[in-house]
Design a protein around this motif. Sequence first.
Motif, PDB file in Angstrom:
ATOM      1  N   VAL A 133       0.879  -1.402  -0.231  1.00  0.00           N
ATOM      2  CA  VAL A 133       0.184  -0.449   0.024  1.00  0.00           C
ATOM      3  C   VAL A 133       0.603   1.147   0.049  1.00  0.00           C
ATOM      4  O   VAL A 133       0.537   2.405  -0.989  1.00  0.00           O
ATOM      5  CB  VAL A 133      -0.783   0.301   1.058  1.00  0.00           C
ATOM      6  N   ALA A 134       1.359   1.130   0.898  1.00  0.00           N
ATOM      7  CA  ALA A 134       2.967   1.825   0.909  1.00  0.00           C
ATOM      8  C   ALA A 134       3.594   2.621  -0.220  1.00  0.00           C
ATOM      9  O   ALA A 134       3.744   4.112  -0.600  1.00  0.00           O
ATOM     10  CB  ALA A 134       3.971   2.210   1.898  1.00  0.00           C
ATOM     11  N   VAL A 135       3.393   1.636  -1.422  1.00  0.00           N
ATOM     12  CA  VAL A 135       4.280   1.725  -2.607  1.00  0.00           C
ATOM     13  C   VAL A 135       2.717   2.661  -3.460  1.00  0.00           C
ATOM     14  O   VAL A 135       3.611   3.297  -4.459  1.00  0.00           O
ATOM     15  CB  VAL A 135       5.242   0.817  -2.991  1.00  0.00           C
ATOM     16  N   ALA A 136       1.752   1.560  -3.876  1.00  0.00           N
ATOM     17  CA  ALA A 136       1.304   1.619  -4.254  1.00  0.00           C
ATOM     18  C   ALA A 136       0.681   3.525  -4.673  1.00  0.00           C
ATOM     19  O   ALA A 136       0.559   3.823  -5.701  1.00  0.00           O
ATOM     20  CB  ALA A 136      -0.182   0.768  -3.803  1.00  0.00           C
ATOM     21  N   VAL A 137      -0.075   3.785  -3.618  1.00  0.00           N
ATOM     22  CA  VAL A 137      -0.461   5.423  -3.833  1.00  0.00           C
ATOM     23  C   VAL A 137       0.471   6.362  -3.946  1.00  0.00           C
ATOM     24  O   VAL A 137      -0.030   7.589  -4.379  1.00  0.00           O
ATOM     25  CB  VAL A 137      -0.714   5.503  -1.844  1.00  0.00           C
ATOM     26  N   PRO A 138       1.974   6.763  -3.077  1.00  0.00           N
ATOM     27  CA  PRO A 138       1.995   7.504  -4.103  1.00  0.00           C
ATOM     28  C   PRO A 138       2.754   7.591  -5.295  1.00  0.00           C
ATOM     29  O   PRO A 138       2.437   8.321  -6.103  1.00  0.00           O
ATOM     30  CB  PRO A 138       3.760   7.697  -3.450  1.00  0.00           C
ATOM     31  N   VAL A 139       3.156   6.058  -6.224  1.00  0.00           N
ATOM     32  CA  VAL A 139       3.215   6.157  -7.359  1.00  0.00           C
ATOM     33  C   VAL A 139       1.117   6.440  -8.295  1.00  0.00           C
ATOM     34  O   VAL A 139       1.952   6.718  -9.563  1.00  0.00           O
ATOM     35  CB  VAL A 139       3.330   4.276  -7.612  1.00  0.00           C
ATOM     36  N   HIS A 140       0.427   6.069  -7.340  1.00  0.00           N
ATOM     37  CA  HIS A 140      -0.995   6.241  -8.366  1.00  0.00           C
ATOM     38  C   HIS A 140      -0.769   7.647  -8.213  1.00  0.00           C
ATOM     39  O   HIS A 140      -1.013   7.988  -9.464  1.00  0.00           O
ATOM     40  CB  HIS A 140      -1.622   5.563  -7.893  1.00  0.00           C
ATOM     41  N   LEU A 141      -0.690   8.538  -7.354  1.00  0.00           N
ATOM     42  CA  LEU A 141      -0.806   9.188  -6.852  1.00  0.00           C
ATOM     43  C   LEU A 141       0.597  10.685  -7.996  1.00  0.00           C
ATOM     44  O   LEU A 141       0.274  11.564  -9.118  1.00  0.00           O
ATOM     45  CB  LEU A 141      -0.613  10.451  -6.246  1.00  0.00           C
ATOM     46  N   LEU A 142       2.077  10.169  -7.665  1.00  0.00           N
ATOM     47  CA  LEU A 142       3.364  10.828  -8.693  1.00  0.00           C
ATOM     48  C   LEU A 142       3.191  10.684  -9.701  1.00  0.00           C
ATOM     49  O   LEU A 142       3.263  11.225 -10.867  1.00  0.00           O
ATOM     50  CB  LEU A 142       4.407  10.231  -7.880  1.00  0.00           C
ATOM     51  N   LEU A 143       2.842   9.011 -10.308  1.00  0.00           N
ATOM     52  CA  LEU A 143       3.307   8.204 -11.987  1.00  0.00           C
ATOM     53  C   LEU A 143       2.135   8.523 -11.792  1.00  0.00           C
ATOM     54  O   LEU A 143       2.057   8.212 -14.009  1.00  0.00           O
ATOM     55  CB  LEU A 143       4.049   7.871 -11.617  1.00  0.00           C
ATOM     56  N   GLY A 144       1.070   8.581 -12.209  1.00  0.00           N
ATOM     57  CA  GLY A 144      -0.154   8.538 -12.686  1.00  0.00           C
ATOM     58  C   GLY A 144      -0.568   7.347 -13.222  1.00  0.00           C
ATOM     59  O   GLY A 144      -1.473   6.337 -13.949  1.00  0.00           O
ATOM     60  N   MET A 145      -0.025   6.105 -12.374  1.00  0.00           N
ATOM     61  CA  MET A 145      -0.613   5.150 -12.592  1.00  0.00           C
ATOM     62  C   MET A 145      -2.119   4.121 -12.693  1.00  0.00           C
ATOM     63  O   MET A 145      -1.807   4.865 -11.267  1.00  0.00           O
ATOM     64  CB  MET A 145       0.682   3.199 -12.336  1.00  0.00           C
ATOM     65  N   ASP A 146      -1.935   2.729 -13.211  1.00  0.00           N
ATOM     66  CA  ASP A 146      -3.829   3.036 -12.654  1.00  0.00           C
ATOM     67  C   ASP A 146      -3.707   2.137 -11.069  1.00  0.00           C
ATOM     68  O   ASP A 146      -2.781   1.929 -10.527  1.00  0.00           O
ATOM     69  CB  ASP A 146      -4.630   2.157 -13.308  1.00  0.00           C
ATOM     70  N   TRP A 147      -4.897   2.220 -10.478  1.00  0.00           N
ATOM     71  CA  TRP A 147      -4.883   1.189  -9.029  1.00  0.00           C
ATOM     72  C   TRP A 147      -4.001   0.028  -9.481  1.00  0.00           C
ATOM     73  O   TRP A 147      -3.425  -1.063  -8.497  1.00  0.00           O
ATOM     74  CB  TRP A 147      -5.906   1.586  -8.387  1.00  0.00           C
ATOM     75  N   ALA A 197      12.596   3.960 -18.209  1.00  0.00           N
ATOM     76  CA  ALA A 197      12.400   3.128 -16.973  1.00  0.00           C
ATOM     77  C   ALA A 197      12.335   3.907 -16.014  1.00  0.00           C
ATOM     78  O   ALA A 197      12.317   3.949 -14.684  1.00  0.00           O
ATOM     79  CB  ALA A 197      12.253   1.659 -16.845  1.00  0.00           C
ATOM     80  N   ILE A 198      14.284   4.307 -15.957  1.00  0.00           N
ATOM     81  CA  ILE A 198      14.817   5.003 -15.744  1.00  0.00           C
ATOM     82  C   ILE A 198      14.337   5.866 -14.434  1.00  0.00           C
ATOM     83  O   ILE A 198      14.437   5.880 -13.509  1.00  0.00           O
ATOM     84  CB  ILE A 198      16.067   6.004 -15.909  1.00  0.00           C
ATOM     85  N   VAL A 199      13.323   7.484 -14.962  1.00  0.00           N
ATOM     86  CA  VAL A 199      12.718   7.867 -13.954  1.00  0.00           C
ATOM     87  C   VAL A 199      12.062   7.258 -13.350  1.00  0.00           C
ATOM     88  O   VAL A 199      11.966   7.656 -11.936  1.00  0.00           O
ATOM     89  CB  VAL A 199      12.644   9.532 -14.438  1.00  0.00           C
ATOM     90  N   PRO A 200      10.672   6.736 -13.509  1.00  0.00           N
ATOM     91  CA  PRO A 200      10.043   6.092 -13.052  1.00  0.00           C
ATOM     92  C   PRO A 200      10.503   5.439 -12.155  1.00  0.00           C
ATOM     93  O   PRO A 200      10.049   4.764 -10.948  1.00  0.00           O
ATOM     94  CB  PRO A 200       9.182   5.903 -14.030  1.00  0.00           C
TER      95      PRO A 200
END
Length: 501
Positions: free
Chosen positions: A101-115, A291-294
């Motif tokens: 969860v702690a990885v998924a939430v920031p990745v969704h908000l910052l990188l725009g990945m779907d949930w 893939a380097i930046v994300p």
Amino acid sequence: MGLDVWLLLGAAIVIAAIIAVRIAHGSGLPSLLIFLGFGLLVGESGLGLQFENPVLAQQMGMSALAIILAEGGLTTNWHHVKRSIPTALILGTVGVGVSIVAVAVPVHLLLGMDWRTALLLGAILASTDAAAVFSVLRRLPLPSRLAGVLEAESGFNDAPTVIAVVLLSAATAPSLGGALLLVVFELLIGAAVGLAVGPLGVYALRRIALPVSGLYPIAVLALAFVAYAGATLVHGSGFLAVYLASLVMGNSRMPHRASSRGFAEGVAWLAQIGLFVMLGMLASPSEMPSAIVPGLVTGLILVAVARPLSIVVSAFLVRLTGLDRLDWRQQAFLSWAGLRGAVPIVLATIPWAANSVHNGVAKLVFNEVFVIVVVYTLIQGPTLPFVAKLLGLTTPDEARDLEVESAPLEELNADLLQIRVPPTSKLHGVEIFELRLPTDAQVTLIVRDGKTFVPADSTRIRVDDQLLVVTTATCREMVERRMKAISRRGKLAGWFGEQGA
């Protein structure tokens, strides 16, 4: 290319990898990075060997991970990890959930990945890698309880992580409640199979006289795979089963136990070399720049937010149970020591092979995970000794097991310990008879300035001496506590209330 050419190429890679292990060992660099480099060298951007089969990579990767976990279980000392089991279990279950969860939430908000993709990426990165942890941490003079937490966690957290990745990679993901029930069910089945196969295997090996001693290590490894495959066939966790079965066998009095451990270590190294080279060949360097930046952003979230948060939450739960307690220094080291290795890269092939998400997205996830493993292992691995020393966690006088190919020790239910006297130890100047070890323990040898001699009762111990102590298994803990107590407070440690805990 003909078979001879493939054999020559494979043998050359293995020999080069063995040399690389020696180089990596001296530098503190995890050898997995060098093995991945070999894979990239012989892959499409190097010698031009094409390999882009995620299904085959997944199958071979899972088999190699089973071998690595079997070796980890066989070589883990139950005496050192038993006090760490409650903490490791919470880290390997609740900690995994918190990390996802702690990885998924920031990745969704910052990188725009779907949930779904964000949760999948979090699950792939949730597991610490047994091979990386064992290869780096077993060289560090850490307190046995702290090292035990890291070793046991790396053995336990693969199972729930694999289940989570498989569920999130399925065409239709189950509900949260259904997923949790399935995870618990598979873990219970895997634990039951492992705890059944291990004792039964030990019982059989003790009573079946094999004609050749070399068959015993093969039988032990075969039993480990019986646990893995058997649990998988009944829809349980094969990884948990193989680890527990191997842990039981490795800590039981079996015929030729030391040989079995040595054989498992050799096979595990071969599995690691083949696994990392294969994963390096599977990667496409031409696709990595995107893939380097994300990857760097996700890795930073993992190292700076997800891992520390999972440690803090798990430590709080452990404290509530009253079974253990982690202070801030131990929590800080555990946060930094969560090494990722082959496991996340292998897990990244699962959605790619399943085609459950768009193929381009699945390949992007694989590339990001590859970047994270390479970059952050390069940063974390070599700095672990410095971090341990900075936090005051190194214990150079910790007693270490020595594996010897000697049947009498097994028959006498005895252990051989090695103890080095560090510069600040109050063992310096103490005479052998003043150690007052139990009658079933004896300092049999001292290594001093490169020379070896048998000590007398009046021999004084000096700084940098290495003591070899033979002790029966029943009084081993008493010996270790006595040596620690004297090292801390001197030969009158008992008068000061020091018990060497």
